[in-house]
Every structure is written in C-alpha cells, then in structure tokens.
Design a protein around this motif. Sequence first.
Motif, PDB file in Angstrom:
ATOM      1  N   MET A   1       0.843  -1.197   0.000  1.00  0.00           N
ATOM      2  CA  MET A   1       0.000   0.000   0.000  1.00  0.00           C
ATOM      3  C   MET A   1       0.880   1.250   0.000  1.00  0.00           C
ATOM      4  SD  MET A   1      -2.861   1.264   2.799  1.00  0.00           S
ATOM      5  CE  MET A   1      -4.108   0.086   2.258  1.00  0.00           C
ATOM      6  N   ARG A   2       0.556   2.183  -0.892  1.00  0.00           N
ATOM      7  CA  ARG A   2       1.301   3.445  -0.936  1.00  0.00           C
ATOM      8  C   ARG A   2       0.948   4.299   0.283  1.00  0.00           C
ATOM      9  NH1 ARG A   2       3.803   4.348  -5.733  1.00  0.00           N
ATOM     10  NH2 ARG A   2       3.079   3.180  -7.569  1.00  0.00           N
ATOM     11  N   GLU A   3       1.791   5.273   0.553  1.00  0.00           N
ATOM     12  CA  GLU A   3       1.526   6.143   1.690  1.00  0.00           C
ATOM     13  C   GLU A   3       0.399   7.124   1.388  1.00  0.00           C
ATOM     14  OE1 GLU A   3       3.865   9.113   4.788  1.00  0.00           O
ATOM     15  OE2 GLU A   3       4.794   8.598   2.872  1.00  0.00           O
ATOM     16  N   LEU A   4       0.384   7.682   0.173  1.00  0.00           N
ATOM     17  CA  LEU A   4      -0.563   8.743  -0.134  1.00  0.00           C
ATOM     18  C   LEU A   4      -1.165   8.574  -1.519  1.00  0.00           C
ATOM     19  CD1 LEU A   4      -1.783  11.590   0.613  1.00  0.00           C
ATOM     20  CD2 LEU A   4       0.196  12.577  -0.574  1.00  0.00           C
ATOM     21  N   SER A   5      -2.476   8.748  -1.603  1.00  0.00           N
ATOM     22  CA  SER A   5      -3.176   8.835  -2.890  1.00  0.00           C
ATOM     23  C   SER A   5      -3.753  10.233  -3.022  1.00  0.00           C
ATOM     24  CB  SER A   5      -4.311   7.806  -2.972  1.00  0.00           C
ATOM     25  OG  SER A   5      -3.826   6.495  -2.985  1.00  0.00           O
ATOM     26  N   VAL A   6      -3.443  10.904  -4.126  1.00  0.00           N
ATOM     27  CA  VAL A   6      -3.990  12.232  -4.398  1.00  0.00           C
ATOM     28  C   VAL A   6      -5.107  12.079  -5.423  1.00  0.00           C
ATOM     29  CG1 VAL A   6      -3.520  14.572  -5.172  1.00  0.00           C
ATOM     30  CG2 VAL A   6      -1.750  13.292  -3.945  1.00  0.00           C
ATOM     31  N   VAL A   7      -6.334  12.372  -5.019  1.00  0.00           N
ATOM     32  CA  VAL A   7      -7.498  12.238  -5.890  1.00  0.00           C
ATOM     33  C   VAL A   7      -7.807  13.596  -6.507  1.00  0.00           C
ATOM     34  CG1 VAL A   7      -9.955  11.707  -6.006  1.00  0.00           C
ATOM     35  CG2 VAL A   7      -8.440  10.317  -4.567  1.00  0.00           C
ATOM     36  N   VAL A   8      -7.825  13.645  -7.849  1.00  0.00           N
ATOM     37  CA  VAL A   8      -8.084  14.888  -8.577  1.00  0.00           C
ATOM     38  C   VAL A   8      -9.273  14.660  -9.506  1.00  0.00           C
ATOM     39  CG1 VAL A   8      -7.086  16.741  -9.945  1.00  0.00           C
ATOM     40  CG2 VAL A   8      -5.580  15.250  -8.593  1.00  0.00           C
ATOM     41  N   THR A   9     -10.367  15.359  -9.283  1.00  0.00           N
ATOM     42  CA  THR A   9     -11.522  15.250 -10.177  1.00  0.00           C
ATOM     43  C   THR A   9     -11.429  16.370 -11.213  1.00  0.00           C
ATOM     44  OG1 THR A   9     -12.895  16.621  -8.721  1.00  0.00           O
ATOM     45  CG2 THR A   9     -12.950  14.241  -8.381  1.00  0.00           C
ATOM     46  N   VAL A  10     -11.607  16.008 -12.471  1.00  0.00           N
ATOM     47  CA  VAL A  10     -11.449  16.986 -13.548  1.00  0.00           C
ATOM     48  C   VAL A  10     -12.564  16.857 -14.574  1.00  0.00           C
ATOM     49  CG1 VAL A  10      -8.948  17.223 -13.354  1.00  0.00           C
ATOM     50  CG2 VAL A  10      -9.883  15.400 -14.770  1.00  0.00           C
ATOM     51  N   MET A  11     -12.921  17.978 -15.172  1.00  0.00           N
ATOM     52  CA  MET A  11     -13.823  18.008 -16.319  1.00  0.00           C
ATOM     53  C   MET A  11     -13.434  19.208 -17.176  1.00  0.00           C
ATOM     54  SD  MET A  11     -17.972  18.242 -16.671  1.00  0.00           S
ATOM     55  CE  MET A  11     -18.022  20.026 -16.478  1.00  0.00           C
ATOM     56  N   ASN A  12     -12.983  18.925 -18.385  1.00  0.00           N
ATOM     57  CA  ASN A  12     -12.562  19.962 -19.335  1.00  0.00           C
ATOM     58  C   ASN A  12     -11.481  20.872 -18.734  1.00  0.00           C
ATOM     59  OD1 ASN A  12     -14.445  18.931 -21.132  1.00  0.00           O
ATOM     60  ND2 ASN A  12     -16.008  20.450 -20.636  1.00  0.00           N
ATOM     61  N   GLU A  13     -10.405  20.269 -18.314  1.00  0.00           N
ATOM     62  CA  GLU A  13      -9.268  21.000 -17.741  1.00  0.00           C
ATOM     63  C   GLU A  13      -7.996  20.705 -18.533  1.00  0.00           C
ATOM     64  OE1 GLU A  13      -9.573  23.203 -15.572  1.00  0.00           O
ATOM     65  OE2 GLU A  13     -11.295  22.766 -14.291  1.00  0.00           O
ATOM     66  N   GLU A  14      -8.089  20.611 -19.858  1.00  0.00           N
ATOM     67  CA  GLU A  14      -6.973  20.163 -20.686  1.00  0.00           C
ATOM     68  C   GLU A  14      -5.699  20.987 -20.499  1.00  0.00           C
ATOM     69  OE1 GLU A  14      -8.305  20.369 -24.712  1.00  0.00           O
ATOM     70  OE2 GLU A  14      -8.896  22.483 -24.617  1.00  0.00           O
ATOM     71  N   ASP A  15      -5.831  22.280 -20.328  1.00  0.00           N
ATOM     72  CA  ASP A  15      -4.642  23.127 -20.194  1.00  0.00           C
ATOM     73  C   ASP A  15      -4.017  23.074 -18.805  1.00  0.00           C
ATOM     74  OD1 ASP A  15      -4.793  24.059 -22.842  1.00  0.00           O
ATOM     75  OD2 ASP A  15      -6.279  25.565 -22.289  1.00  0.00           O
ATOM     76  N   ASN A  16      -4.748  22.543 -17.844  1.00  0.00           N
ATOM     77  CA  ASN A  16      -4.241  22.499 -16.468  1.00  0.00           C
ATOM     78  C   ASN A  16      -3.528  21.189 -16.128  1.00  0.00           C
ATOM     79  OD1 ASN A  16      -5.187  25.070 -15.554  1.00  0.00           O
ATOM     80  ND2 ASN A  16      -7.261  24.235 -15.499  1.00  0.00           N
ATOM     81  N   SER A  80      -8.343   4.170  -5.343  1.00  0.00           N
ATOM     82  CA  SER A  80      -7.037   4.573  -4.832  1.00  0.00           C
ATOM     83  C   SER A  80      -6.514   3.510  -3.878  1.00  0.00           C
ATOM     84  CB  SER A  80      -7.142   5.919  -4.104  1.00  0.00           C
ATOM     85  OG  SER A  80      -7.950   5.791  -2.940  1.00  0.00           O
ATOM     86  N   GLY A  81      -5.225   3.568  -3.616  1.00  0.00           N
ATOM     87  CA  GLY A  81      -4.638   2.541  -2.757  1.00  0.00           C
ATOM     88  C   GLY A  81      -3.764   3.083  -1.654  1.00  0.00           C
ATOM     89  N   GLY A  82      -3.857   4.370  -1.354  1.00  0.00           N
ATOM     90  CA  GLY A  82      -2.985   4.975  -0.353  1.00  0.00           C
ATOM     91  C   GLY A  82      -3.498   4.817   1.061  1.00  0.00           C
ATOM     92  N   ARG A  83      -2.575   4.831   2.006  1.00  0.00           N
ATOM     93  CA  ARG A  83      -2.939   4.795   3.425  1.00  0.00           C
ATOM     94  C   ARG A  83      -3.623   6.099   3.820  1.00  0.00           C
ATOM     95  NH1 ARG A  83       1.581   3.597   4.880  1.00  0.00           N
ATOM     96  NH2 ARG A  83       1.343   1.350   5.067  1.00  0.00           N
ATOM     97  N   TYR A  84      -3.212   7.178   3.177  1.00  0.00           N
ATOM     98  CA  TYR A  84      -3.834   8.479   3.372  1.00  0.00           C
ATOM     99  C   TYR A  84      -4.311   8.990   2.018  1.00  0.00           C
ATOM    100  CZ  TYR A  84      -1.186   8.094   7.701  1.00  0.00           C
ATOM    101  OH  TYR A  84      -0.664   7.646   8.886  1.00  0.00           O
ATOM    102  N   ILE A  85      -5.355   9.802   2.044  1.00  0.00           N
ATOM    103  CA  ILE A  85      -5.945  10.290   0.794  1.00  0.00           C
ATOM    104  C   ILE A  85      -6.036  11.810   0.839  1.00  0.00           C
ATOM    105  CG2 ILE A  85      -8.030  10.344  -0.625  1.00  0.00           C
ATOM    106  CD1 ILE A  85      -8.534   7.458   0.206  1.00  0.00           C
ATOM    107  N   ALA A  86      -5.529  12.444  -0.219  1.00  0.00           N
ATOM    108  CA  ALA A  86      -5.641  13.897  -0.367  1.00  0.00           C
ATOM    109  C   ALA A  86      -6.574  14.190  -1.536  1.00  0.00           C
ATOM    110  CB  ALA A  86      -4.270  14.522  -0.620  1.00  0.00           C
TER     111      ALA A  86
END
Length: 320
Positions: A1-16, A80-86
């Motif tokens: 298990m990884r230490e941290l999973s960063v969850v990013v929700t996106v919709m039409n953010e191609e340039d970012n 996600s598989g992290g012990r902590y989630i951001a």
Amino acid sequence: MRELSVVVTVMNEEDNISPLIDALRQALDGIDYEIVFVDDGSTDTTRKKIIQHSDHRVKLVELRKNYGQSTAMTAGIDNSGGRYIAMIDGDLQNDPADIPSMLIKLKTEDWDVVAGERVNRKDGVLLRKIPSQMANAMIRSMTGVHIRDYGCTLKVFKREIAEDLGIYGELHRFIPVLAKLQGATITQVPVKHHHRRFGKSKYGINRTFKVISDVMLMVFFRKYLQKPMHLFGTLGFVSTFLGVLINVYLLVLKLRGQDIWGKPMLIAGIILLIGGIQFITIGILSEISIRTYFESQNKKTYQIRRIVVNGQRQEVVEHY
C-alpha cells in the motif's frame, strides 16, 4: 500500500493537466504517492493529456458520463490505494505544495481530517466570496461543525474516514460534516490559493439554492439520522395536540349553538390533527427504515477510533 493517494476530479481541464502533474510531482518528492485523476465526462482533450503523463504513479479513472464532483470523488477514493488520501481541485487554484505539511500534521498530531482554508482567496467578491461566506456561516450555525471554509477542496484524510464518507448527490461541500458524523477529528490549516489560469469555473450563483437544500439534509443527518422519531414524533405530537385543542374548543362552541362550519379555525384544527398523525406515522416508518439500513447490511451504529491494551494501540477489526 502506498503512503498517499492524491485524488483529482477533472472536467474539461486540458490546459491544467500538465502543469498540475508537474507541480504534484515536485511537491510530493520523497513521498510514496500516486495521483488518481477522475475524468468526469470531459469533452476536450483532458483524458488524452492525462494518458500522455500516465506512469506507475499517475492513474486515470474515466467515468462514462458527467456524474458530478461528489460521485467523481467517490470513484477516486474507491480506486485509490494509499494509506492516506488527499483531495485537490484540478484547476490549479489549490497549491500542491501545501499537501506535504498537511500530511505531516495529520500523522504527527493524529487528526482524522486536515482541511484547507483559503486565507487569501483569488476569486470574485460578488459572485464567489460573499455567497461563500454566507453559506459557510449558515452551515456552521445549522450543523454545529465549525469549519471556516467548507468550499476548499484541498483536504487530507485517513483512509478509513474517506472510504466511509458516503458522498452522494452534491454533498462534497459537506465533507467535514459527513466526516464528523463518523466521529472524525478535524482541523483546518491556512493554504495558498491562486487565480485560475486556464479554463472556466464550473461554479455559479445558481448553486446557492442547492446548498440550502443540502444543509437541511445535513442537519437531519447530524441530529436525527439514528433517531428520526425524535424529529417527526415531536412535530407530530405538537401538531396533534394543537389540533385536538382547537377541535375541542370548536366542539364546545357547537354545543352552545354557534355555527362553526367554514371557520378558518376549523380548517386549521383538522389540518393540524391529520398532519400530526402523518408526522407520527412518518417517524415510525423512518425508524423501521433506519433499522433495516443498519441490520440488513450488518452495519454498526458506532465506530471505534482505537483500542489500547497495556499502552499499546491494537488494530481495530470491523465485523460485517
């Protein structure tokens, strides 16, 4: 298990996408992390940009259509598989550089949730800041969860808290309240906030009415989820008592020979009496539904934070 999973929700953010991934990689250097992008029905090249950067640390979860941010967050947590989630927005307004310090605070001070507070918010005053401040004040007063900035997506959780949030509909605005329902300990820290450089904001003034509706739901969850009869029963008995009182008074008038037909008080008495009976009935049915919810899935009405024996913390095993 990884230490941290960063969850990013996106919709039409191609340039970012490219600058966001670069910023996350730089900020999380030295941490065993993964980045889980959840594409919530983009119609531009957002998915293509994510795939171009995909490696053993960058994952794309593509939803079939636009379900909304709450559902996308749930999909990200589930995959996600992290012990902590951001959680962080995909528009570059949140700063990935704040994540490591929030993670350290969560771990060293044993918080369940560390939430960000945008202390120098870079949004419009009339359409974003003022409505947000009003909504924050209303949510604090009605739910009793005193977080200064409910609208900041940047948060770090212990995994067991994130998994049980139950973010349905558009309840992502109320994550601190949902976490508090689990008995989570929450703190808030100042975080940086930037102007949106690319793309258009998905938020508008029209969400105010949705927030008000969701606040009502959160108040019910916070105070009456496990005891709905306390709400509906109280309303029912008060209404029934007033209805009976009015009708008895009118009966006395009738026995004295007065004409009571068509009087507004008669209509009010009947409505209060019938409404009271309905409230009590709803309360009983709600109690049955709550018991079915918990018992049919072997869910507990409590959650254990820790078990300590001889000064040693033991692993909590949930029984299902």
